[in-house]
Motif scaffolding. Structure first.
Motif, PDB file in Angstrom:
ATOM      1  N   HIS A  74      31.791  45.727  35.173  1.00 14.80           N
ATOM      2  CA  HIS A  74      31.329  44.419  35.624  1.00 14.80           C
ATOM      3  C   HIS A  74      30.540  44.554  36.912  1.00 14.80           C
ATOM      4  O   HIS A  74      30.794  45.439  37.730  1.00 14.80           O
ATOM      5  CB  HIS A  74      32.525  43.492  35.862  1.00 14.80           C
ATOM      6  CG  HIS A  74      33.291  43.185  34.627  1.00 14.80           C
ATOM      7  ND1 HIS A  74      32.879  42.260  33.687  1.00 14.80           N
ATOM      8  CD2 HIS A  74      34.456  43.696  34.160  1.00 14.80           C
ATOM      9  CE1 HIS A  74      33.765  42.210  32.709  1.00 14.80           C
ATOM     10  NE2 HIS A  74      34.721  43.078  32.961  1.00 14.80           N
TER      11      HIS A  74
ATOM     12  N   CYS B 115      30.704  37.516  35.802  1.00 10.02           N
ATOM     13  CA  CYS B 115      31.068  36.784  34.602  1.00 10.02           C
ATOM     14  C   CYS B 115      32.377  36.019  34.780  1.00 10.02           C
ATOM     15  O   CYS B 115      32.785  35.291  33.903  1.00 10.02           O
ATOM     16  CB  CYS B 115      31.183  37.738  33.418  1.00 10.02           C
ATOM     17  SG  CYS B 115      32.500  38.940  33.606  1.00 10.02           S
TER      18      CYS B 115
ATOM     19  N   CYS C 141      28.997  45.198  31.242  1.00 10.31           N
ATOM     20  CA  CYS C 141      29.376  43.896  30.715  1.00 10.31           C
ATOM     21  C   CYS C 141      28.121  43.085  30.433  1.00 10.31           C
ATOM     22  O   CYS C 141      27.313  42.870  31.332  1.00 10.31           O
ATOM     23  CB  CYS C 141      30.255  43.178  31.730  1.00 10.31           C
ATOM     24  SG  CYS C 141      30.581  41.467  31.315  1.00 10.31           S
TER      25      CYS C 141
ATOM     26  N   CYS D  76      27.799  39.888  32.612  1.00  8.16           N
ATOM     27  CA  CYS D  76      27.425  40.203  33.985  1.00  8.16           C
ATOM     28  C   CYS D  76      25.942  40.549  34.073  1.00  8.16           C
ATOM     29  O   CYS D  76      25.256  40.171  35.020  1.00  8.16           O
ATOM     30  CB  CYS D  76      28.249  41.382  34.506  1.00  8.16           C
ATOM     31  SG  CYS D  76      29.888  40.924  35.078  1.00  8.16           S
TER      32      CYS D  76
END
Ligand SMILES: [Zn+2]
Length: 65
Positions: A16, A37, A53, A56
């Motif tokens: 992330h 996120c 991610c 993200c």
């Protein structure tokens, strides 16, 4: 870390993104920080070895640079 394993990564194994000021303070402490996120995660030095991610990445693209 083989690339052919990316498709079967478990939830929670994404890399992330978060704000840099958070990473600066928390990477060493091992504390969880909130990703772009909204997921809390603990930054690790293996960050680059994990698949990014997708949420993200979208949020990051929307941020002013
Ligand atoms: Zn994320």
């Amino acid at each position: 870390m083989a690339n052919n394993e990316l498709a079967e990564s478990e939830p929670g194994q994404f890399a992330h993104y978060t704000h840099r000021q958070h990473l600066a303070g928390n990477t060493i402490d091992g504390k969880a920080v909130r990703g772009l996120c909204g997921v809390y995660f603990v930054p690790t030095q293996d960050h680059d070895a994990m698949p990014c991610c997708p949420i993200c990445q979208e949020r990051l693209a929307e941020l002013p640079s």
